[in-house]
Motif scaffolding. Sequence first.
Motif, PDB file in Angstrom:
ATOM      1  N   ASN A   1      -7.120   2.694   3.729  1.00  0.00           N
ATOM      2  CA  ASN A   1      -7.481   3.854   4.559  1.00  0.00           C
ATOM      3  C   ASN A   1      -8.954   3.821   4.972  1.00  0.00           C
TER       4      ASN A   1
ATOM      5  N   ASP B   1      -1.432   3.308  -5.007  1.00  0.00           N
ATOM      6  CA  ASP B   1      -2.424   4.285  -4.545  1.00  0.00           C
ATOM      7  C   ASP B   1      -3.805   3.694  -4.308  1.00  0.00           C
TER       8      ASP B   1
ATOM      9  N   SER C   1       0.834  -1.219   0.000  1.00  0.00           N
ATOM     10  CA  SER C   1       0.000   0.000   0.000  1.00  0.00           C
ATOM     11  C   SER C   1       0.863   1.262   0.000  1.00  0.00           C
ATOM     12  N   ASN C   2       2.146   1.115   0.335  1.00  0.00           N
ATOM     13  CA  ASN C   2       3.043   2.280   0.298  1.00  0.00           C
ATOM     14  C   ASN C   2       3.316   2.745  -1.121  1.00  0.00           C
TER      15      ASN C   2
ATOM     16  N   LYS D   1      -3.796   1.755  -1.163  1.00  0.00           N
ATOM     17  CA  LYS D   1      -3.725   2.673  -0.017  1.00  0.00           C
ATOM     18  C   LYS D   1      -5.104   3.285   0.258  1.00  0.00           C
TER      19      LYS D   1
END
Length: 171
Positions: free
Chosen positions: A168, A161, A157-158, A164
Amino acid sequence: MTLHHSVQRTVKTTVLLVGEGNTEYAFLSYLKGLYIDRGSLKSVKIENAHGGSPDCIIHRTIKLNPADYDFSYVVLDPDRPFEEEGTELKVRKKKLQLIMPKPCIEALFLRILNQANIPPSTPECKRLFRNFLLDDEKTDKTKYQKIFSKEMVEERSNTLDELKQILNIFK
């Protein structure tokens, strides 16, 4: 003499998360299992839009009353455009947040698995992903634990996008 105990209530953030079809629904349900438990400060309701055109998926999402939630997300493939006049306006008016892995969810899965040379077409991505999960396995949330550990998902996820954005929602 009576003692009154004050009960501290926490208000949970409510989230509606709609997956385009069975594969998205299974994957999102797997992630929910990794991140959401009874003590979570988020309540995430995952729904399946059962496929169809992007317009159909948005119509089905709107029928789920996104206004009843603090946040509403739709995970769908961007391989087909909105065709009906006004669908994009409805997305904005209903404050739906779209997460659209290119060209499809299977491409995101291949990226999580760190595959090189992701094909540009949805059929090719689906075919390649069968090396990891067969078509009937993609719709079973328990099968994702064989290929995606929580640590792998976190790490990937780093750099991804769309992943991520999805994580979130649960954090």
